[in-house]
Design an enzyme around this catalytic site. Structure first.
Site, PDB file in Angstrom:
ATOM      1  N   HIS A   1      23.360 -80.662  19.656  1.00  9.11           N
ATOM      2  CA  HIS A   1      22.959 -80.003  20.873  1.00  9.11           C
ATOM      3  C   HIS A   1      22.290 -81.013  21.911  1.00  9.11           C
ATOM      4  O   HIS A   1      21.755 -82.170  21.434  1.00  9.11           O
ATOM      5  CB  HIS A   1      22.021 -78.885  20.842  1.00  9.11           C
ATOM      6  CG  HIS A   1      22.910 -77.423  20.142  1.00  9.11           C
ATOM      7  ND1 HIS A   1      23.158 -76.420  20.787  1.00  9.11           N
ATOM      8  CD2 HIS A   1      23.234 -77.529  18.684  1.00  9.11           C
ATOM      9  CE1 HIS A   1      23.839 -75.635  20.180  1.00  9.11           C
ATOM     10  NE2 HIS A   1      23.693 -75.935  19.048  1.00  9.11           N
TER      11      HIS A   1
ATOM     12  N   HIS B   1      28.106 -75.077  21.905  1.00  5.98           N
ATOM     13  CA  HIS B   1      28.584 -73.979  22.823  1.00  5.98           C
ATOM     14  C   HIS B   1      30.086 -74.577  23.079  1.00  5.98           C
ATOM     15  O   HIS B   1      30.838 -74.836  22.023  1.00  5.98           O
ATOM     16  CB  HIS B   1      27.799 -74.685  24.282  1.00  5.98           C
ATOM     17  CG  HIS B   1      26.341 -74.781  24.061  1.00  5.98           C
ATOM     18  ND1 HIS B   1      25.853 -73.235  24.332  1.00  5.98           N
ATOM     19  CD2 HIS B   1      25.399 -75.553  23.763  1.00  5.98           C
ATOM     20  CE1 HIS B   1      24.456 -73.474  24.162  1.00  5.98           C
ATOM     21  NE2 HIS B   1      24.115 -74.771  23.626  1.00  5.98           N
TER      22      HIS B   1
ATOM     23  N   GLU C   1      18.602 -82.117  18.961  1.00 10.88           N
ATOM     24  CA  GLU C   1      18.585 -81.878  20.259  1.00 10.88           C
ATOM     25  C   GLU C   1      18.132 -83.462  20.772  1.00 10.88           C
ATOM     26  O   GLU C   1      17.099 -83.663  20.945  1.00 10.88           O
ATOM     27  CB  GLU C   1      17.511 -80.978  20.580  1.00 10.88           C
ATOM     28  CG  GLU C   1      17.775 -79.675  20.012  1.00 10.88           C
ATOM     29  CD  GLU C   1      18.500 -78.597  21.325  1.00 10.88           C
ATOM     30  OE1 GLU C   1      18.827 -79.371  22.057  1.00 10.88           O
ATOM     31  OE2 GLU C   1      18.316 -77.474  20.986  1.00 10.88           O
TER      32      GLU C   1
ATOM     33  N   GLU D   1      26.128 -79.589  28.759  1.00  6.71           N
ATOM     34  CA  GLU D   1      25.732 -79.867  27.398  1.00  6.71           C
ATOM     35  C   GLU D   1      27.106 -79.727  26.311  1.00  6.71           C
ATOM     36  O   GLU D   1      27.309 -80.584  25.480  1.00  6.71           O
ATOM     37  CB  GLU D   1      24.868 -78.410  26.844  1.00  6.71           C
ATOM     38  CG  GLU D   1      24.450 -78.604  25.345  1.00  6.71           C
ATOM     39  CD  GLU D   1      23.381 -77.654  24.908  1.00  6.71           C
ATOM     40  OE1 GLU D   1      22.982 -77.878  23.870  1.00  6.71           O
ATOM     41  OE2 GLU D   1      23.123 -76.779  25.591  1.00  6.71           O
TER      42      GLU D   1
END
Length: 287
Positions: free
Chosen positions: A78, A10, A142, A24
């Site tokens: 992430h 992102h 993640e 995030e």
């Protein structure tokens, strides 16, 4: 040279998941920067990041950049969301190389060891763009759920960010057999040196940044050509300090970093024949 492409997920106008006062995009950048910083301690490894600031980078640009650079491994970082908790990682759910599978096994194990407080959600596969379109083995982690209060509270701790990053580094070290840079010891001012076979006063003076005359005076040496093995010498010169060249360094940057002039660093390193050609891992005297 191993080439690692780090992709903080992102960024810019795309915040990623947001909850519990966290974004995030901020967490992924912090983790990636830590990974990059920790990898500076290892030999023969080059790191490139898809972004180093809070900027918007399209997915396609990330994979094109990594492919054009010729990366050996694509690591996308992430933070999860969606009502769960814990850690999981992904590789592409289509045809992948045996290396991709092997690398995931190692990375998963090392990140899990570094973050045992996260529930283990396992090793998974998905049709994510960065995994599908990267030409090299790809891996996507993640680390925790931003919308889970317990996970979020951990992600707010700098020590947890460090541990997540360290887990990624530990995995990369194992995957590519990375070796740490050999530190060059700084010779302390005012210490004592024990003469070894083959030593001369000239060589000892050079090592400690002092002069033969000063060694002779400080140690009341009658004949500078007669020093014996095992003899203790006072060495009160300035401390000698070396710097290990990293990827992207040049002499001007190194000189500025250590607060000395470019001319001074050249005088301290007379053995360097071409000042425009220094290599990662090379030892440069800076004091």
């Amino acid at each position: 040279m191993v080439k690692i492409y780090l992709d903080p997920g992102h960024g810019g106008t795309d915040p990623g998941a947001t909850a519990n006062g966290l974004k995030e995009k901020d967490l992924t950048l912090k983790i990636a920067k830590k990974v990059q910083d920790y990898l500076k301690d290892y030999k023969d490894v080059s790191v490139k990041m898809s972004r180093t600031t809070d900027t918007t980078i399209e997915l396609v640009k990330r994979t094109i950049d990594a492919n054009n650079w010729g990366a050996d491994y694509f690591v996308s970082i992430h933070i999860n969301a969606g009502g769960g908790s814990g850690y999981e990682d992904f590789i592409y759910n289509g045809n992948v190389s045996s290396a991709t599978i092997s690398y995931q096994n190692v990375m998963h194990g090392e990140i899990r060891k570094a973050t045992p407080y996260f529930k283990n959600r396992g090793k998974k596969r998905a049709n994510f763009h960065v995994l599908r379109e990267s030409k090299m083995p790809g891996f996507l982690s993640e680390s925790g759920f931003i919308d889970n209060k317990a996970d979020a509270n951990r992600l707010k701790q700098s020590s947890v960010i460090d541990q997540i990053a360290q887990g990624h580094v530990n995995g990369l070290v194992r995957v590519f057999g990375l070796k740490k840079n050999t530190p060059v010891k700084t010779v302390a001012s005012g210490s004592t040196y024990t003469v070894k076979r083959g030593d001369t006063l000239s060589a000892i003076a050079k090592k400690y940044g002092t002069t033969v005359d000063k060694l002779v005076k400080d140690n009341n040496i009658k004949n500078p050509n007669l020093i014996r093995v095992g003899q203790k010498l006072k060495v009160s010169g300035s401390a000698v300090k070396y710097y290990t060249v990293k990827s992207g360094d040049n002499l001007s940057k190194i000189a500025k970093k250590h607060g000395i002039s470019l001319d001074k660093i050249k005088k301290l390193n007379p053995s360097i024949k071409n000042y425009n050609l220094i290599r990662p891992g090379q030892k440069i005297r800076v004091k």
